[in-house]
Scaffold this motif. Sequence first.
Motif, short mmCIF file in Angstrom:
data_model
loop_
_atom_site.label_atom_id
_atom_site.label_comp_id
_atom_site.label_asym_id
_atom_site.label_seq_id
_atom_site.Cartn_x
_atom_site.Cartn_y
_atom_site.Cartn_z
N PRO A 44 0.83 -1.23 0.00
CA PRO A 44 0.00 0.00 0.00
C PRO A 44 0.85 1.26 0.00
CG PRO A 44 -0.68 -1.53 1.72
CD PRO A 44 0.63 -2.02 1.22
N SER A 45 1.52 1.50 -1.11
CA SER A 45 2.35 2.69 -1.24
C SER A 45 2.62 2.88 -2.72
CB SER A 45 3.66 2.54 -0.46
OG SER A 45 4.45 1.54 -1.07
N ASN A 46 3.67 3.58 -3.02
CA ASN A 46 3.98 3.87 -4.42
C ASN A 46 4.93 2.84 -5.02
OD1 ASN A 46 6.30 4.38 -3.08
ND2 ASN A 46 6.39 6.55 -3.55
N GLN A 47 4.87 1.64 -4.53
CA GLN A 47 5.75 0.60 -5.04
C GLN A 47 5.17 -0.03 -6.30
OE1 GLN A 47 8.87 -0.01 -3.77
NE2 GLN A 47 8.29 1.89 -2.72
N PRO A 48 6.01 -0.63 -7.12
CA PRO A 48 5.53 -1.22 -8.37
C PRO A 48 4.52 -2.33 -8.13
CG PRO A 48 7.91 -1.03 -8.37
CD PRO A 48 7.46 -0.72 -6.97
#
Lengths: 112, 116
Positions: free
Chosen positions: A96-100
């Motif tokens: 839940p973040s800006n990870q791929p």
Amino acid sequence: SQTIHQWPATLVQPVGSPLSLECTVEGTSNPNLYWYRQAAGRGLQLLFYSVGIGQISSEVPQNLSASRPQDRQFILSSKKLLLSDSGFYLCAWSVPSNQPQHFGDGTRLSIL
Amino acid sequence: AQTVTQSQPEMSVQEAETVTLSCTYDTSENNYYLFWYKQPPSRQMILVIRQEAYKQQNATENRFSVNFQKAAKSFSLKISDSQLGDTAMYFCAFMKHSNSGYALNFGKGTSLLVTP
């Protein structure tokens, strides 16, 4: 390590029949989950995404629905399939973040 | 809405040569992320490289590197020393921060063929 399982790999269904595609993720908790469709020769279109159990957001109006009954389970369904539902369906997960996003192997759905 | 454009439907390159795939995007966002994904004939979507918009330095991953031009909204992928296994569809993708999740917008893809 995290893994994503998607099944079945291939499915042939008659028009008007129901559909259930399943996707599960292992090795992580509270992932964001996504369903994409890829029409022949085209890019991916986001259908649904979920940030938690029971939380589903739809990107496009369509004949399909999605559900997330458990933290790491994401299901794509239809009550009555249309010819236009044919395509390659991909499930993906991310933290839940800006990870791929990481994708499953996909399901090739053919409607007859 | 964000749009991602890949203007080269097909490209070919000889083994060991260098090839550049182009991608442009349209957004009013300032904070976002860009990706290149590879889809070989097996249809798996494999992450190739990632770029954060706030970083000026271009990302590199072994033989893969990007030329990120934020003002021009351009994000090209350079593959050096091309290998036969690089044959695949390559998709450029845009992701923006959202309170409801992080959805990817994909371009239509570039089919790359690496020839012996």
